[in-house]
Design a protein around this motif. Sequence first.
Motif, PDB file in Angstrom:
ATOM      1  N   GLU A  90       9.405 -17.198  97.697  1.00 45.93           N
ATOM      2  CA  GLU A  90       8.101 -16.664  97.303  1.00 45.93           C
ATOM      3  C   GLU A  90       7.420 -17.587  96.292  1.00 45.93           C
ATOM      4  O   GLU A  90       6.223 -17.855  96.378  1.00 45.93           O
ATOM      5  N   GLN A  91       8.208 -18.096  95.330  1.00 45.79           N
ATOM      6  CA  GLN A  91       7.650 -19.000  94.318  1.00 45.79           C
ATOM      7  C   GLN A  91       7.194 -20.313  94.952  1.00 45.79           C
ATOM      8  O   GLN A  91       6.134 -20.852  94.592  1.00 45.79           O
ATOM      9  N   LEU A  92       7.979 -20.827  95.912  1.00 42.09           N
ATOM     10  CA  LEU A  92       7.603 -22.065  96.605  1.00 42.09           C
ATOM     11  C   LEU A  92       6.329 -21.872  97.419  1.00 42.09           C
ATOM     12  O   LEU A  92       5.464 -22.753  97.458  1.00 42.09           O
ATOM     13  N   GLN A  93       6.210 -20.707  98.059  1.00 46.28           N
ATOM     14  CA  GLN A  93       5.015 -20.411  98.854  1.00 46.28           C
ATOM     15  C   GLN A  93       3.776 -20.339  97.957  1.00 46.28           C
ATOM     16  O   GLN A  93       2.706 -20.835  98.322  1.00 46.28           O
ATOM     17  N   THR A  94       3.921 -19.738  96.784  1.00 51.94           N
ATOM     18  CA  THR A  94       2.808 -19.647  95.837  1.00 51.94           C
ATOM     19  C   THR A  94       2.390 -21.037  95.372  1.00 51.94           C
ATOM     20  O   THR A  94       1.195 -21.345  95.283  1.00 51.94           O
ATOM     21  N   LEU A  95       3.386 -21.892  95.082  1.00 44.25           N
ATOM     22  CA  LEU A  95       3.088 -23.275  94.684  1.00 44.25           C
ATOM     23  C   LEU A  95       2.315 -24.002  95.781  1.00 44.25           C
ATOM     24  O   LEU A  95       1.337 -24.704  95.507  1.00 44.25           O
ATOM     25  N   LEU A  96       2.770 -23.832  97.022  1.00 46.77           N
ATOM     26  CA  LEU A  96       2.118 -24.476  98.164  1.00 46.77           C
ATOM     27  C   LEU A  96       0.659 -24.030  98.267  1.00 46.77           C
ATOM     28  O   LEU A  96      -0.252 -24.853  98.421  1.00 46.77           O
ATOM     29  N   GLN A  97       0.425 -22.731  98.159  1.00 49.02           N
ATOM     30  CA  GLN A  97      -0.941 -22.193  98.241  1.00 49.02           C
ATOM     31  C   GLN A  97      -1.819 -22.742  97.113  1.00 49.02           C
ATOM     32  O   GLN A  97      -2.977 -23.108  97.325  1.00 49.02           O
ATOM     33  N   ALA A 153      14.676 -27.746  96.388  1.00 54.34           N
ATOM     34  CA  ALA A 153      13.492 -27.860  97.249  1.00 54.34           C
ATOM     35  C   ALA A 153      12.415 -28.759  96.645  1.00 54.34           C
ATOM     36  O   ALA A 153      11.554 -29.276  97.359  1.00 54.34           O
ATOM     37  N   ILE A 154      12.451 -28.934  95.299  1.00 58.41           N
ATOM     38  CA  ILE A 154      11.473 -29.809  94.649  1.00 58.41           C
ATOM     39  C   ILE A 154      12.033 -31.225  94.668  1.00 58.41           C
ATOM     40  O   ILE A 154      12.873 -31.591  93.849  1.00 58.41           O
TER      41      ILE A 154
END
Length: 204
Positions: A90-97, A153-154
Amino acid sequence: NILSLIEDGSELIQPFNENSAKELSDLSQSELSEKVQDNLNSAIKNLSSQNSKEALMQSENAMANMDMIMGQLINIQQKFNQQSVSEKMEQLQTLLQNILYLSSQEEQLRNDTRETSRNSPRLREYAQKQQLLQDQLQSITEKMLKLSNETFAITPDIGRGIGKANANMEEAKTNLTDRNVTQAGRNHNLAMEGLNEAALGLFN
């Protein structure tokens, strides 16, 4: 004893997952955990009294109840792992957005710059807007650094993309202030490129 060990585990994971911490705390205070402790205490007492038959029975009861506790602990651990993975995704998706939104804002700023002459008073406004976008990038970077301590993932490629975006936003501000519209436009393009590279790294 077993109760205090489970309670210690609950306190350790409290900052990371409140649900799992509560389940561990509840387990440490459950009737089952108390039974294990009572069985062990009785076994020790019977051994001291040289009542080996009763001690063995209490010991076997303790082991059976411990097996049940271990089953519950494994279940809590599995849920903890699943929730942790879900939260990271969820945090990765928010960063992407956020990065994609920032890229679209940088594109809009590039288009505005293209349509503006080097004598326009609006260039100062665009330099201020570039500063705002750079501040947003800084906020994203801080969140990304925090997340990089918790997940692989980063990647370095994502970091390089962010660095490229930041450097060109900095140069774009200078060129807008100096009324170098053409070079500012190039910086906007390179900043977008960096952001899109970072977004692609997150998407993969």
